[in-house]
Design a protein around this motif. Sequence first.
Motif, PDB file in Angstrom:
ATOM      1  N   GLU A 149       0.823  -1.204   0.000  1.00  0.00           N
ATOM      2  CA  GLU A 149       0.000   0.000   0.000  1.00  0.00           C
ATOM      3  C   GLU A 149       0.862   1.261   0.000  1.00  0.00           C
ATOM      4  OE1 GLU A 149      -3.579   0.375   1.527  1.00  0.00           O
ATOM      5  OE2 GLU A 149      -4.046  -1.709   1.918  1.00  0.00           O
ATOM      6  N   GLN A 150       1.907   1.258   0.829  1.00  0.00           N
ATOM      7  CA  GLN A 150       2.719   2.458   0.922  1.00  0.00           C
ATOM      8  C   GLN A 150       3.579   2.659  -0.327  1.00  0.00           C
ATOM      9  OE1 GLN A 150       2.430   4.712   3.439  1.00  0.00           O
ATOM     10  NE2 GLN A 150       0.709   3.418   3.994  1.00  0.00           N
ATOM     11  N   ALA A 151       4.044   1.543  -0.940  1.00  0.00           N
ATOM     12  CA  ALA A 151       4.896   1.664  -2.121  1.00  0.00           C
ATOM     13  C   ALA A 151       4.114   2.108  -3.347  1.00  0.00           C
ATOM     14  CB  ALA A 151       5.578   0.323  -2.404  1.00  0.00           C
ATOM     15  N   THR A 152       2.864   1.668  -3.441  1.00  0.00           N
ATOM     16  CA  THR A 152       2.080   2.003  -4.628  1.00  0.00           C
ATOM     17  C   THR A 152       1.264   3.266  -4.457  1.00  0.00           C
ATOM     18  OG1 THR A 152       0.305   0.562  -3.855  1.00  0.00           O
ATOM     19  CG2 THR A 152       1.927  -0.401  -5.342  1.00  0.00           C
ATOM     20  N   ARG A 153       1.028   3.670  -3.184  1.00  0.00           N
ATOM     21  CA  ARG A 153       0.240   4.882  -2.955  1.00  0.00           C
ATOM     22  C   ARG A 153       0.885   5.749  -1.877  1.00  0.00           C
ATOM     23  NH1 ARG A 153      -4.008   1.167  -3.407  1.00  0.00           N
ATOM     24  NH2 ARG A 153      -4.299   1.047  -1.182  1.00  0.00           N
ATOM     25  N   PRO A 154       2.103   6.189  -2.076  1.00  0.00           N
ATOM     26  CA  PRO A 154       2.716   7.027  -1.049  1.00  0.00           C
ATOM     27  C   PRO A 154       1.951   8.339  -0.907  1.00  0.00           C
ATOM     28  CG  PRO A 154       3.993   7.124  -3.066  1.00  0.00           C
ATOM     29  CD  PRO A 154       2.937   6.082  -3.285  1.00  0.00           C
ATOM     30  N   ASN A 155       1.848   8.821   0.314  1.00  0.00           N
ATOM     31  CA  ASN A 155       1.166  10.089   0.552  1.00  0.00           C
ATOM     32  C   ASN A 155       2.002  10.888   1.543  1.00  0.00           C
ATOM     33  OD1 ASN A 155      -0.764  12.010   0.150  1.00  0.00           O
ATOM     34  ND2 ASN A 155      -2.341  11.037   1.396  1.00  0.00           N
ATOM     35  N   VAL A 156       2.980  11.580   1.035  1.00  0.00           N
ATOM     36  CA  VAL A 156       3.877  12.375   1.861  1.00  0.00           C
ATOM     37  C   VAL A 156       3.255  13.745   2.074  1.00  0.00           C
ATOM     38  CG1 VAL A 156       6.179  13.387   2.031  1.00  0.00           C
ATOM     39  CG2 VAL A 156       5.867  11.130   0.961  1.00  0.00           C
ATOM     40  N   PRO A 157       3.155  14.199   3.321  1.00  0.00           N
ATOM     41  CA  PRO A 157       2.516  15.505   3.568  1.00  0.00           C
ATOM     42  C   PRO A 157       3.327  16.663   2.996  1.00  0.00           C
ATOM     43  CG  PRO A 157       3.497  14.637   5.582  1.00  0.00           C
ATOM     44  CD  PRO A 157       3.562  13.544   4.577  1.00  0.00           C
ATOM     45  N   ARG A 158       2.616  17.696   2.608  1.00  0.00           N
ATOM     46  CA  ARG A 158       3.235  18.951   2.175  1.00  0.00           C
ATOM     47  C   ARG A 158       2.939  20.006   3.226  1.00  0.00           C
ATOM     48  NH1 ARG A 158       1.440  20.278  -3.825  1.00  0.00           N
ATOM     49  NH2 ARG A 158       2.856  22.035  -3.387  1.00  0.00           N
ATOM     50  N   ASP A 159       3.993  20.584   3.755  1.00  0.00           N
ATOM     51  CA  ASP A 159       3.831  21.547   4.838  1.00  0.00           C
ATOM     52  C   ASP A 159       2.935  22.709   4.407  1.00  0.00           C
ATOM     53  OD1 ASP A 159       4.281  22.394   7.430  1.00  0.00           O
ATOM     54  OD2 ASP A 159       6.027  23.599   6.878  1.00  0.00           O
ATOM     55  N   LEU A 160       2.104  23.172   5.369  1.00  0.00           N
ATOM     56  CA  LEU A 160       1.207  24.312   5.190  1.00  0.00           C
ATOM     57  C   LEU A 160       0.088  24.038   4.183  1.00  0.00           C
ATOM     58  CD1 LEU A 160       3.805  27.243   5.230  1.00  0.00           C
ATOM     59  CD2 LEU A 160       2.437  26.348   7.131  1.00  0.00           C
ATOM     60  N   SER A 161      -0.222  22.767   3.953  1.00  0.00           N
ATOM     61  CA  SER A 161      -1.361  22.432   3.092  1.00  0.00           C
ATOM     62  C   SER A 161      -2.660  22.855   3.769  1.00  0.00           C
ATOM     63  CB  SER A 161      -1.406  20.929   2.820  1.00  0.00           C
ATOM     64  OG  SER A 161      -0.304  20.522   2.036  1.00  0.00           O
ATOM     65  N   ASN A 162      -3.642  23.184   2.957  1.00  0.00           N
ATOM     66  CA  ASN A 162      -4.947  23.623   3.440  1.00  0.00           C
ATOM     67  C   ASN A 162      -6.019  22.600   3.082  1.00  0.00           C
ATOM     68  OD1 ASN A 162      -4.992  26.675   4.462  1.00  0.00           O
ATOM     69  ND2 ASN A 162      -3.436  26.488   2.869  1.00  0.00           N
TER      70      ASN A 162
END
Length: 628
Positions: free
Chosen positions: A46-59
């Motif tokens: 799941e993590q390899a195929t759908r990585p979701n790294v946060p972007r700072d200050l996202s709204n």
Amino acid sequence: MQSTQMLQLFLLLLLQLLIFTAVSHGDINRLLLDQLNQVGLVNLIEQATRPNVPRDLSNYDFIVIGSGAAGSALAARLSENPQLSVALIEAGGVENLSHLTPVVAGYLQQTSSNWGYKSVPQKLSCHGMNNNECALPRGKILGGTSSINYMIYNRGNRRDFDAWAAAGNPGWSYDEVLPYFLRSENAQLQGLEQSPYHNHSGPLSVEYVRFRSQLVDAFVEASVESGLPRTDYNGESQLGVSYVQANTLNGRRHSAYSAYIKPVRDLRSNLQIFTFSRVTRILIDEATKSAYGVEFHYKNKAYTFKARKEVILSAGTFNSPQLLMLSGIGPEDNLRGIGIPLIKALPVGKRMFDHMCHFGPTFVTNTTGQTTFSSRVTPTEVISYLLAGNPATRLSSIGGVEALALLKTQRSDLPMDWPDIELIMVTGSLASDEGSGLKLGANFKDEIYDKMYRELAQTQQDHFTLLVMQFHPKSVGRLWLKDRNPLGWPKLDPKYFVAEEDVEYLLDGIKASLRIIEMPAMQRIGARLLKRTVPGCEGHQFASDDYWRCSIRTLSYTLHHQVATCRMGPESDPTTVVNHQLKVHGVRKLRVVDTSIIPFPPTAHTNAAAFMIGEKAADMIRTDWELI
């Protein structure tokens, strides 16, 4: 076949091998399950195929903290509107095959899917636990506690919810919350297809456990012989006995993640899920008393997300109050004492109710091959369950729980249709996994296992246990912060049995279980009390009232049912934290949506109510923001 599909097939086959090894060899299964958890192979896919790294200050429009039953239901419902952006932040990872296999539920409390909380040492209870510390499991994973619990589905009594409404919470009466229980439910319950108390089109599967031993059939029959009616405890009347209703789908765990998030996570770009992300603080504008975002850690780096509409705490009965206090909302003495600037003085964590159980009594029988010993799981059952999808093998047993009996005691002054006690029939005990699972997860001392259960494990004699649980305890505990470290634990003191009356209710429940064992159906299988004296209770005559009182204080056991740390009620009530719309008193754009808002201990296991709370909160939020 594409390389990704080949990888998935290979890893699935390896998982099957590992899960069989874990079930069949108790001495290594804690290591295997924790490896599956931390570097879980399904999780790796799941993590390899759908990585979701946060972007700072996202709204985002809404930020939901915690993906347990309430948080998952809420995030899924809010994201049904494609115009809304929803961030779901979870401190743990993703389920793997070990979570989906009900029989290994007892082992999951030893893995990183559990926060691993323990109480402060108890003076009046948990004497059979190391350092007198009660284990207090809570899920740290997508799905929350619904991914590590025993999957029992029990909504509660009509009078529970009517009492919520009467305490100043309009909209929370039974007639008003029942539609939300129904909205969440997809019931496949033979014989109840036409019941108005069940729905068949919701996301959450509810079914009878298909695997049944001869022991549970005898228990249900004996309960009826003792005077208890057969009932649907999620229907018109709770009083009586029933085969257990569980959150499983075709014999596999159906958690909040499986039911609400997994089916839509790839279909909704407006729902962003962030795992292994530990929220440390809610951002609140001190001038306007408005929440506007959160701070969290991901891979040892700090991030900030901002909320255009609301921040919603669904982190559970321990973590939601902890985050409120870390953010300056809580008891003034506690926060000032550890140097947290006070934004709003509220009684966060000042009350905590829990259902205390007695782990027993245990009964041996003359049957053979009926008790759920993990070493009895055969390769044929594993293949049938994992490859053929057979929902009726021993692997689909929800940790051995097979039936519930809900009953009244004579000492109760509650109305006759409001049960006091639940008997949880388990085809096993601490012996079922040779001391390698439940004993460790529940923090029982070696002496308890060695003197009471080891011989049962060695001989594999058939037996079962009746856990006795009190629904309406008078004892009140609390939660507080010992320091301002956001990555530490809150201090948890449930104060079990501070009210002596709670012990007497459990004693009544033990006596009720002994009466059931005297019935003809039980006698036909030779059911009799296990004559093993509880360590520490040797000074009392075996099976006397004082012996059982000692046993109650020793074999104390909790079932994840803590409530009320962010208690719901009108602002005029000085014991409450949120109002009937779940808005934090005196703070804008901040709600708590989980079982911490439940004002009184319910006549139920709390997982079903958590789903209802999430469903109802979604409607309240959409109405407030004119999104319906």
